[in-house]
Design a protein around this motif. Structure first.
Motif, mmCIF file in Angstrom:
data_model
loop_
_atom_site.group_PDB
_atom_site.id
_atom_site.type_symbol
_atom_site.label_atom_id
_atom_site.label_comp_id
_atom_site.label_asym_id
_atom_site.label_seq_id
_atom_site.Cartn_x
_atom_site.Cartn_y
_atom_site.Cartn_z
ATOM 1 N N ILE A 1 38.264 5.535 20.182
ATOM 2 C CA ILE A 1 37.738 4.147 19.643
ATOM 3 C C ILE A 1 36.723 4.507 18.453
ATOM 4 C CG2 ILE A 1 36.275 2.215 20.467
ATOM 5 C CD1 ILE A 1 39.066 2.020 21.315
ATOM 6 N N GLN A 2 36.102 5.473 18.633
ATOM 7 C CA GLN A 2 34.821 5.665 17.386
ATOM 8 C C GLN A 2 35.621 5.859 15.990
ATOM 9 O OE1 GLN A 2 32.554 8.766 19.301
ATOM 10 N NE2 GLN A 2 31.047 7.508 19.772
ATOM 11 N N ARG A 3 36.818 6.582 16.156
ATOM 12 C CA ARG A 3 37.454 6.743 14.940
ATOM 13 C C ARG A 3 37.960 5.510 14.239
ATOM 14 N NH1 ARG A 3 39.331 11.703 17.544
ATOM 15 N NH2 ARG A 3 40.877 10.573 18.777
ATOM 16 N N ALA A 4 38.063 4.493 15.032
ATOM 17 C CA ALA A 4 38.195 3.325 14.462
ATOM 18 C C ALA A 4 36.991 2.274 14.189
ATOM 19 C CB ALA A 4 39.206 2.230 15.435
ATOM 20 N N GLY A 5 35.826 3.075 14.301
ATOM 21 C CA GLY A 5 34.455 2.282 14.061
ATOM 22 C C GLY A 5 33.936 1.192 15.135
ATOM 23 N N LEU A 6 34.403 1.425 16.430
ATOM 24 C CA LEU A 6 34.076 0.616 17.547
ATOM 25 C C LEU A 6 33.348 1.478 18.600
ATOM 26 C CD1 LEU A 6 37.709 -1.182 17.844
ATOM 27 C CD2 LEU A 6 35.707 -1.976 16.964
ATOM 28 N N LEU A 7 32.802 0.604 19.572
ATOM 29 C CA LEU A 7 31.931 1.507 20.663
ATOM 30 C C LEU A 7 32.812 0.863 21.886
ATOM 31 C CD1 LEU A 7 28.581 0.681 19.319
ATOM 32 C CD2 LEU A 7 29.514 2.760 19.042
#
Length: 233
Positions: free
Chosen positions: A147-153
């Protein structure tokens, strides 16, 4: 909805230590203690007992209906109640998960109890609880990295039976899975089989937060999330 992600984990991936059980059983790390020796013996058998499997399915577009205590994911709807909906504030997507430590924990515990070896049965049961939670820690960690790779948390994870979400919510939750590769099923009373299994949801979004579990406003002293909080204090 994205494709279902299936996990099959080895015991060695989890980082389970004998001290994890000693803490839960309130037993000292003393090799002269016969109970410690029992724990140590069972710990050595865990790689053969475990059959860890888990599934995650991600819904990209969800709607939180706070007043109704519901969350809509595609054509599906779950009802985790208002408290969990509050913790899901700001989510853009949601991951539903199921995970099991395997059938052998149930069968071995029953065999030991039927043979009146209640101590060993209790220790096996305790390790089963530890392993399924450690397994979900691992899977949640993998999800977080993706998820972090997509800029999300992501949020914390929440399960039916906790935080005022009725256990009957398992039925709605299981509907979120297009298939069940982990082989986990529900009884008529909404308990999972194998017994050492967990299910629940994790929120996803740009502005969501992992919050401390609000255990000080809950009187469920058997709750696994209370134990997680106490370990992290």
């Amino acid at each position: 909805m994205r494709d279902l992600i299936h996990y099959e984990l080895d015991f060695g991936q989890l980082g389970v230590k004998i001290q994890d059980a000693l803490e839960m059983l309130h037993i000292s790390d003393d090799s002269s203690d016969p109970i410690y020796n029992e724990v140590e013996q069972i710990f050595g058998q865990l790689p053969q007992i475990c059959n860890i499997r888990g599934d995650i399915v991600i819904y990209d577009h969800v709607e939180v209906l706070h007043k109704e205590g519901k969350i809509r994911a595609g054509v599906f709807e779950i009802e985790p109640r208002q408290r969990i909906c509050t913790y899901m504030k700001g989510i853009e997507g949601m991951a539903a998960f199921i995970c099991t430590a395997g059938e052998k924990f149930t069968t071995l515990t029953r065999q030991l109890n039927d043979g009146s070896n209640f101590l060993a049965g209790f220790i096996v049961d305790t390790f089963g609880s530890i392993i399924v939670e450690k397994s979900m820690d691992y899977i949640q960690g993998q999800l977080q990295m993706d998820i972090q790779r997509a800029g999300l948390l992501i949020t914390n994870r929440y399960s039916p039976g906790y935080c005022l979400w009725p256990l009957a919510g398992q039925r709605e939750l299981f509907n979120l899975f297009p298939e069940n590769k982990s082989g986990i099923s529900l009884t008529e009373s909404c308990l999972m089989t194998p017994m050492k299994s967990v299910s629940g949801i994790i929120g996803i979004g740009r502005d969501v937060k992992k919050l401390r579990y609000k255990c000080d406003i809950c009187n469920d002293f058997t709750c696994v999330y209370r134990n997680i909080k106490q370990r992290n204090i």
